[in-house]
Design a protein around this motif. Structure first.
Motif, PDB file in Angstrom:
ATOM      1  N   ALA A   1      28.058  53.074  79.605  1.00  0.00           N
ATOM      2  CA  ALA A   1      27.460  52.083  78.925  1.00  0.00           C
ATOM      3  C   ALA A   1      28.679  51.331  78.335  1.00  0.00           C
ATOM      4  O   ALA A   1      29.599  51.803  78.157  1.00  0.00           O
ATOM      5  N   GLU A   2      28.171  50.287  77.784  1.00  0.00           N
ATOM      6  CA  GLU A   2      28.889  49.426  76.619  1.00  0.00           C
ATOM      7  C   GLU A   2      28.764  48.527  75.541  1.00  0.00           C
ATOM      8  O   GLU A   2      27.635  48.747  75.533  1.00  0.00           O
ATOM      9  N   ILE A   3      29.080  48.191  74.424  1.00  0.00           N
ATOM     10  CA  ILE A   3      28.707  47.776  73.699  1.00  0.00           C
ATOM     11  C   ILE A   3      28.930  46.575  73.572  1.00  0.00           C
ATOM     12  O   ILE A   3      29.935  45.586  73.725  1.00  0.00           O
ATOM     13  N   SER A   4      27.473  45.427  73.435  1.00  0.00           N
ATOM     14  CA  SER A   4      27.970  43.913  73.090  1.00  0.00           C
ATOM     15  C   SER A   4      27.711  43.624  71.840  1.00  0.00           C
ATOM     16  O   SER A   4      26.620  43.359  71.889  1.00  0.00           O
ATOM     17  N   GLY A   5      27.958  43.679  70.848  1.00  0.00           N
ATOM     18  CA  GLY A   5      27.939  43.069  69.496  1.00  0.00           C
ATOM     19  C   GLY A   5      26.557  43.959  68.911  1.00  0.00           C
ATOM     20  O   GLY A   5      27.225  45.291  69.100  1.00  0.00           O
ATOM     21  N   ASN A   6      25.397  43.627  68.445  1.00  0.00           N
ATOM     22  CA  ASN A   6      24.931  44.935  68.619  1.00  0.00           C
ATOM     23  C   ASN A   6      23.922  45.238  68.649  1.00  0.00           C
ATOM     24  O   ASN A   6      22.518  45.858  68.953  1.00  0.00           O
ATOM     25  N   ARG A   7      24.248  45.171  71.026  1.00  0.00           N
ATOM     26  CA  ARG A   7      23.298  46.256  71.850  1.00  0.00           C
ATOM     27  C   ARG A   7      24.422  46.896  72.616  1.00  0.00           C
ATOM     28  O   ARG A   7      25.302  46.674  72.832  1.00  0.00           O
ATOM     29  N   LEU A   8      23.751  48.177  72.262  1.00  0.00           N
ATOM     30  CA  LEU A   8      24.007  48.884  73.676  1.00  0.00           C
ATOM     31  C   LEU A   8      23.404  48.602  74.649  1.00  0.00           C
ATOM     32  O   LEU A   8      22.265  48.970  75.279  1.00  0.00           O
ATOM     33  N   ILE A   9      24.031  48.588  76.334  1.00  0.00           N
ATOM     34  CA  ILE A   9      24.505  48.269  77.357  1.00  0.00           C
ATOM     35  C   ILE A   9      24.223  49.784  78.172  1.00  0.00           C
ATOM     36  O   ILE A   9      25.679  50.421  78.189  1.00  0.00           O
ATOM     37  N   HIS A  10      22.769  50.492  78.917  1.00  0.00           N
ATOM     38  CA  HIS A  10      23.221  51.914  79.531  1.00  0.00           C
ATOM     39  C   HIS A  10      22.411  51.694  80.900  1.00  0.00           C
ATOM     40  O   HIS A  10      21.728  51.127  81.178  1.00  0.00           O
ATOM     41  N   TYR A  11      23.906  51.938  81.718  1.00  0.00           N
ATOM     42  CA  TYR A  11      23.170  52.038  83.263  1.00  0.00           C
ATOM     43  C   TYR A  11      22.934  53.645  83.529  1.00  0.00           C
ATOM     44  O   TYR A  11      23.685  54.421  83.688  1.00  0.00           O
ATOM     45  N   SER A  12      21.397  54.089  83.940  1.00  0.00           N
ATOM     46  CA  SER A  12      22.038  55.105  84.666  1.00  0.00           C
ATOM     47  C   SER A  12      20.366  54.793  85.686  1.00  0.00           C
ATOM     48  O   SER A  12      19.581  54.156  85.928  1.00  0.00           O
ATOM     49  N   ASP A  13      20.354  55.686  86.565  1.00  0.00           N
ATOM     50  CA  ASP A  13      19.460  56.202  87.145  1.00  0.00           C
ATOM     51  C   ASP A  13      18.610  54.729  88.228  1.00  0.00           C
ATOM     52  O   ASP A  13      17.741  54.908  88.106  1.00  0.00           O
ATOM     53  N   GLY A  14      20.403  53.666  88.283  1.00  0.00           N
ATOM     54  CA  GLY A  14      19.342  52.387  89.455  1.00  0.00           C
ATOM     55  C   GLY A  14      18.987  51.671  87.960  1.00  0.00           C
ATOM     56  O   GLY A  14      18.599  49.941  88.567  1.00  0.00           O
ATOM     57  N   GLY A  15      19.013  51.602  87.120  1.00  0.00           N
ATOM     58  CA  GLY A  15      18.277  50.438  86.094  1.00  0.00           C
ATOM     59  C   GLY A  15      19.407  50.379  84.698  1.00  0.00           C
ATOM     60  O   GLY A  15      20.205  50.926  84.683  1.00  0.00           O
ATOM     61  N   THR A  16      18.619  49.745  84.144  1.00  0.00           N
ATOM     62  CA  THR A  16      19.671  48.927  82.545  1.00  0.00           C
ATOM     63  C   THR A  16      18.399  49.166  81.986  1.00  0.00           C
ATOM     64  O   THR A  16      17.225  48.167  81.551  1.00  0.00           O
ATOM     65  N   MET A  17      19.131  49.509  80.438  1.00  0.00           N
ATOM     66  CA  MET A  17      18.337  49.742  79.197  1.00  0.00           C
ATOM     67  C   MET A  17      19.146  49.257  78.246  1.00  0.00           C
ATOM     68  O   MET A  17      20.580  49.164  78.268  1.00  0.00           O
ATOM     69  N   THR A  18      18.912  48.203  77.631  1.00  0.00           N
ATOM     70  CA  THR A  18      19.212  47.393  76.838  1.00  0.00           C
ATOM     71  C   THR A  18      18.539  48.148  75.125  1.00  0.00           C
ATOM     72  O   THR A  18      17.706  47.850  74.810  1.00  0.00           O
ATOM     73  N   TRP A  19      19.461  48.208  74.496  1.00  0.00           N
ATOM     74  CA  TRP A  19      19.368  48.577  72.823  1.00  0.00           C
ATOM     75  C   TRP A  19      19.945  47.978  72.183  1.00  0.00           C
ATOM     76  O   TRP A  19      21.020  47.553  72.272  1.00  0.00           O
ATOM     77  N   VAL A  20      19.159  47.485  71.000  1.00  0.00           N
ATOM     78  CA  VAL A  20      19.557  46.942  70.002  1.00  0.00           C
ATOM     79  C   VAL A  20      20.120  48.212  68.992  1.00  0.00           C
ATOM     80  O   VAL A  20      19.299  48.970  68.693  1.00  0.00           O
ATOM     81  N   ILE A  21      20.990  47.710  68.724  1.00  0.00           N
ATOM     82  CA  ILE A  21      21.928  49.470  67.581  1.00  0.00           C
ATOM     83  C   ILE A  21      21.802  48.518  65.952  1.00  0.00           C
ATOM     84  O   ILE A  21      22.145  47.641  65.485  1.00  0.00           O
ATOM     85  N   GLU A  22      21.191  49.060  64.942  1.00  0.00           N
ATOM     86  CA  GLU A  22      21.011  49.069  63.593  1.00  0.00           C
ATOM     87  C   GLU A  22      21.625  50.035  63.220  1.00  0.00           C
ATOM     88  O   GLU A  22      22.052  51.142  63.178  1.00  0.00           O
TER      89      GLU A  22
END
Length: 124
Positions: free
Chosen positions: A103-124
């Motif tokens: 996982a990595e944080i870019s600005g207010n986003r968490l980018i999570h790589y797992s099970d062959g996919g990518t989830m992007t979350w907004v962090i508040e």
């Protein structure tokens, strides 16, 4: 034993960043900065993604909601767990095993790589 401290100081009134102190002991390696930052940044944060909203509680618990309709009242409460180990983020709600991956944080986003996919979350 000599303790060395790296201190990056700034003055808020002139728009510089806040103080960051990273202690190190000679002959040892400090924790990777990314791991410390990821854990600290996510603890207590709320993650939002499409139809999901989750609070990452200190201690590794997740309290959240999955929305299933157009209204704010159309949701199902969920619970789960989360953890960070290095740059690996594990997150699971209402599942037997959490999804783990880099996982990595870019600005207010968490980018999570797992099970062959990518989830992007907004962090508040």
């Amino acid at each position: 034993m000599r303790l060395t401290t790296l201190t990056l100081a700034a003055v808020a009134s002139i728009g510089l960043s806040a103080c960051v102190t990273v202690p190190t002991v000679p002959g040892t390696s400090p924790a990777p900065q990314g791991a410390v930052s990821l854990q600290q940044r996510l603890s207590g944060a709320q993650l939002i993604n499409n139809d999901e909203q989750h609070r990452l509680l200190p201690g590794g618990q997740v309290a959240g909601r999955i929305f299933f309709g157009p209204s704010e009242r159309d949701f199902s409460p969920v619970n789960g767990t989360w953890s960070v180990n290095g740059n690996t983020f594990c997150f699971g709600v209402e599942v037997s095993e959490p999804f783990c991956g880099p996982a990595e944080i870019s600005g207010n986003r968490l980018i999570h790589y797992s099970d062959g996919g990518t989830m992007t979350w907004v962090i508040e």
